[in-house]
Write a protein that holds these residues in place. Structure first.
Motif, mmCIF file in Angstrom:
data_model
loop_
_atom_site.group_PDB
_atom_site.id
_atom_site.type_symbol
_atom_site.label_atom_id
_atom_site.label_comp_id
_atom_site.label_asym_id
_atom_site.label_seq_id
_atom_site.Cartn_x
_atom_site.Cartn_y
_atom_site.Cartn_z
ATOM 1 N N LEU A 191 -19.963 -20.379 -37.815
ATOM 2 C CA LEU A 191 -18.761 -19.783 -37.246
ATOM 3 C C LEU A 191 -17.876 -20.846 -36.613
ATOM 4 C CD1 LEU A 191 -17.083 -17.308 -36.577
ATOM 5 C CD2 LEU A 191 -18.518 -16.915 -34.557
ATOM 6 N N ALA A 192 -18.492 -21.795 -35.914
ATOM 7 C CA ALA A 192 -17.720 -22.878 -35.296
ATOM 8 C C ALA A 192 -16.966 -23.684 -36.352
ATOM 9 C CB ALA A 192 -18.649 -23.785 -34.501
ATOM 10 N N THR A 193 -17.621 -23.957 -37.469
ATOM 11 C CA THR A 193 -16.967 -24.694 -38.554
ATOM 12 C C THR A 193 -15.766 -23.927 -39.102
ATOM 13 O OG1 THR A 193 -19.035 -25.791 -39.182
ATOM 14 C CG2 THR A 193 -17.303 -25.675 -40.864
ATOM 15 N N ALA A 194 -15.916 -22.613 -39.233
ATOM 16 C CA ALA A 194 -14.813 -21.777 -39.726
ATOM 17 C C ALA A 194 -13.651 -21.776 -38.734
ATOM 18 C CB ALA A 194 -15.308 -20.358 -39.975
ATOM 19 N N ILE A 195 -13.955 -21.752 -37.454
ATOM 20 C CA ILE A 195 -12.903 -21.799 -36.429
ATOM 21 C C ILE A 195 -12.185 -23.144 -36.465
ATOM 22 C CG2 ILE A 195 -12.495 -21.858 -33.922
ATOM 23 C CD1 ILE A 195 -14.757 -19.759 -33.668
ATOM 24 N N GLN A 196 -12.930 -24.220 -36.713
ATOM 25 C CA GLN A 196 -12.333 -25.564 -36.758
ATOM 26 C C GLN A 196 -11.374 -25.743 -37.934
ATOM 27 O OE1 GLN A 196 -16.054 -27.653 -36.691
ATOM 28 N NE2 GLN A 196 -16.061 -27.901 -34.454
ATOM 29 N N GLN A 197 -11.458 -24.863 -38.916
ATOM 30 C CA GLN A 197 -10.487 -24.912 -40.012
ATOM 31 C C GLN A 197 -9.096 -24.545 -39.520
ATOM 32 O OE1 GLN A 197 -11.441 -26.020 -43.171
ATOM 33 N NE2 GLN A 197 -13.320 -26.413 -42.017
ATOM 34 N N ILE A 198 -9.036 -23.768 -38.436
ATOM 35 C CA ILE A 198 -7.752 -23.345 -37.865
ATOM 36 C C ILE A 198 -7.451 -24.092 -36.571
ATOM 37 C CG2 ILE A 198 -6.453 -21.353 -36.983
ATOM 38 C CD1 ILE A 198 -8.144 -19.566 -38.771
ATOM 39 N N ILE A 199 -8.499 -24.344 -35.764
ATOM 40 C CA ILE A 199 -8.353 -25.090 -34.514
ATOM 41 C C ILE A 199 -9.236 -26.336 -34.626
ATOM 42 C CG2 ILE A 199 -8.526 -24.976 -31.987
ATOM 43 C CD1 ILE A 199 -8.458 -21.942 -32.188
ATOM 44 N N PRO A 200 -8.726 -27.416 -35.233
ATOM 45 C CA PRO A 200 -9.558 -28.594 -35.555
ATOM 46 C C PRO A 200 -10.220 -29.234 -34.345
ATOM 47 C CG PRO A 200 -7.462 -28.687 -36.718
ATOM 48 C CD PRO A 200 -7.359 -27.557 -35.740
ATOM 49 N N GLU A 201 -9.589 -29.130 -33.180
ATOM 50 C CA GLU A 201 -10.120 -29.779 -31.985
ATOM 51 C C GLU A 201 -11.208 -28.960 -31.292
ATOM 52 O OE1 GLU A 201 -6.442 -27.406 -30.702
ATOM 53 O OE2 GLU A 201 -7.131 -28.555 -32.461
ATOM 54 N N PHE A 202 -11.506 -27.781 -31.796
ATOM 55 C CA PHE A 202 -12.506 -26.916 -31.154
ATOM 56 C C PHE A 202 -13.875 -27.602 -31.135
ATOM 57 C CE2 PHE A 202 -15.864 -23.638 -31.715
ATOM 58 C CZ PHE A 202 -15.798 -23.107 -30.434
ATOM 59 N N ALA A 203 -14.532 -27.549 -29.971
ATOM 60 C CA ALA A 203 -15.858 -28.156 -29.806
ATOM 61 C C ALA A 203 -16.851 -27.105 -29.318
ATOM 62 C CB ALA A 203 -15.793 -29.304 -28.800
ATOM 63 N N ILE A 204 -18.089 -27.194 -29.773
ATOM 64 C CA ILE A 204 -19.120 -26.231 -29.371
ATOM 65 C C ILE A 204 -20.371 -26.970 -28.899
ATOM 66 C CG2 ILE A 204 -20.045 -25.987 -31.722
ATOM 67 C CD1 ILE A 204 -20.508 -22.973 -31.001
ATOM 68 N N ALA A 205 -21.015 -26.413 -27.875
ATOM 69 C CA ALA A 205 -22.299 -26.909 -27.384
ATOM 70 C C ALA A 205 -23.266 -25.733 -27.356
ATOM 71 C CB ALA A 205 -22.139 -27.520 -25.993
ATOM 72 N N TYR A 206 -24.551 -26.027 -27.217
ATOM 73 C CA TYR A 206 -25.562 -24.971 -27.284
ATOM 74 C C TYR A 206 -26.512 -25.054 -26.101
ATOM 75 C CZ TYR A 206 -23.767 -24.765 -32.026
ATOM 76 O OH TYR A 206 -22.935 -24.666 -33.108
ATOM 77 N N GLU A 207 -26.625 -23.944 -25.376
ATOM 78 C CA GLU A 207 -27.575 -23.818 -24.274
ATOM 79 C C GLU A 207 -28.254 -22.458 -24.381
ATOM 80 O OE1 GLU A 207 -25.680 -24.456 -20.529
ATOM 81 O OE2 GLU A 207 -25.011 -26.512 -21.032
ATOM 82 N N PRO A 208 -29.247 -22.328 -25.262
ATOM 83 C CA PRO A 208 -29.905 -21.030 -25.463
ATOM 84 C C PRO A 208 -30.487 -20.478 -24.162
ATOM 85 C CG PRO A 208 -30.533 -22.587 -27.181
ATOM 86 C CD PRO A 208 -29.789 -23.380 -26.151
ATOM 87 N N ASP A 209 -30.307 -19.167 -23.949
ATOM 88 C CA ASP A 209 -30.876 -18.520 -22.770
ATOM 89 C C ASP A 209 -31.803 -17.395 -23.201
ATOM 90 O OD1 ASP A 209 -29.249 -16.351 -23.424
ATOM 91 O OD2 ASP A 209 -27.787 -16.733 -21.838
ATOM 92 N N SER A 210 -32.031 -16.424 -22.341
ATOM 93 C CA SER A 210 -32.986 -15.350 -22.623
ATOM 94 C C SER A 210 -32.609 -14.541 -23.857
ATOM 95 C CB SER A 210 -33.110 -14.423 -21.416
ATOM 96 O OG SER A 210 -31.862 -13.845 -21.092
ATOM 97 N N ARG A 211 -31.346 -14.540 -24.222
ATOM 98 C CA ARG A 211 -30.904 -13.781 -25.394
ATOM 99 C C ARG A 211 -31.410 -14.379 -26.701
ATOM 100 N NH1 ARG A 211 -24.868 -13.298 -22.944
ATOM 101 N NH2 ARG A 211 -25.604 -15.259 -22.021
#
Length: 316
Positions: free
Chosen positions: A252-272
């Motif tokens: 999903l992040a890659t698909a968003i970057q096709q429209i917003i190239p500067e978008f950055a994502i990090a991952y911090e998994p929690d109880s979910r």
């Protein structure tokens, strides 16, 4: 008799947009929205709204009789992540509200019931890919347990009392109009808000967690279409699998970057993350397709485009 609709839990993520769609289908005067408190949404200023506690059968019955309701859409529920924090209340709300509505249908006070189930009914021993309509179901969350129990009660009331109850198992729902309601798939909505407003997002699931997702328009259309289907076409009276697409947070992040190239994502998994690990990666919805012609319309590209363009319009 003309269709008169009551939506219980109309202020939730799905309920808000379902209210609009039902009013467009049956007319504003024929659709009553209700919830335990009124939303600030303009939706609820455009038609009749009733304050209503889904756990109060007498109040539901009084509202049904006041407005001569034929069809009830019971959308009130405590979702997966929120329910884990308050299991007693989740069970009370999710189960007793269903019993109230099923019993009103049994008593012929209402004619037809829609009750939503969820992919949360599946568990870690269910097949992960193309999870079939009928399979092992061992949910590990309060939400999933309540939904699986509800499915069995729906089928029981149909078989033993002739109650016309219909249900679908929602996957994760993506919408730009309403905020998510405390579910494990909420990241797929939050990520768009953060991408548009901040340009970055910290995801509460691992990057490789694939889950079934659906755009809200498809979910609402499925809900209305199963209720409009002829009774003999609705052959599953527990709940139907429905599906659209599956993706991971990284995809999903890659698909968003096709429209917003500067978008950055990090991952911090929690109880979910622990909840998501027990859910399917993809869903087989061929039974719904065969019985009442279900099919989705929105793919990944169109969902991402719709979400970003609309949120840029309303948030920026």
């Amino acid at each position: 008799m003309s269709t008169k609709v009551l939506i219980i839990g109309a202020c939730g993520q799905i309920g808000t947009e379902l209210t609009t769609a039902l009013r467009n289908t049956y007319g504003f005067s024929n659709v009553i929205a209700s919830d335990i408190r009124k939303s600030e949404s303009d939706v609820f200023n455009q038609g009749t709204f009733e304050l209503l506690d889904a756990r109060d059968k007498d109040a539901i019955k009084a509202c049904v009789e006041k407005h001569k309701i034929t069809d009830v859409y019971l959308m009130a529920a405590l979702l997966s992540a929120t329910a884990e924090k308050n299991p007693d209340f989740a069970w009370d709300l999710n189960m007793n509200s269903l019993f109230h509505v099923l019993n009103l249908a049994k008593e012929k006070v209402i004619q037809k019931v829609f009750w939503p189930s969820s992919i949360a009914v599946f568990g870690e021993n269910s097949p992960k890919k193309n999870t079939p309509q009928h399979t092992i179901m061992e949910p590990s969350t309060v939400y999933g347990i309540s939904k699986l129990s509800g499915e069995r009660w729906c089928e029981y009331y149909h078989k033993n009392y002739g109650v016309d109850v219909r249900s679908i198992r929602y996957p994760g729902i993506i919408s730009w109009k309403a905020n998510p309601g405390g579910g494990t798939t909420d990241y797929a909505v939050e990520i768009f808000h953060e991408a548009v407003q901040k340009g970055s997002y910290t995801c509460f699931l691992r990057d490789d967690t694939s889950l079934p997702m659906m755009f809200m328009d498809d979910a609402v259309r499925a809900t209305i279409n199963i209720m409009k289907a002829e009774p003999e076409s609705v052959k599953v009276r527990s709940s139907y699998n429905i599906a659209a697409i599956s993706f991971t947070p990284a995809e999903l992040a890659t698909a968003i970057q096709q429209i917003i190239p500067e978008f950055a994502i990090a991952y911090e998994p929690d109880s979910r993350q622990k909840i998501a690990d027990t859910w399917p990666e993809s869903i087989d919805d061929s039974t719904a397709t065969a019985d009442w012609n279900w099919s989705h319309e929105f793919d990944m590209k169109t969902i991402v485009s719709e979400m970003i363009s609309n949120l840029q319009r309303v948030l920026v």
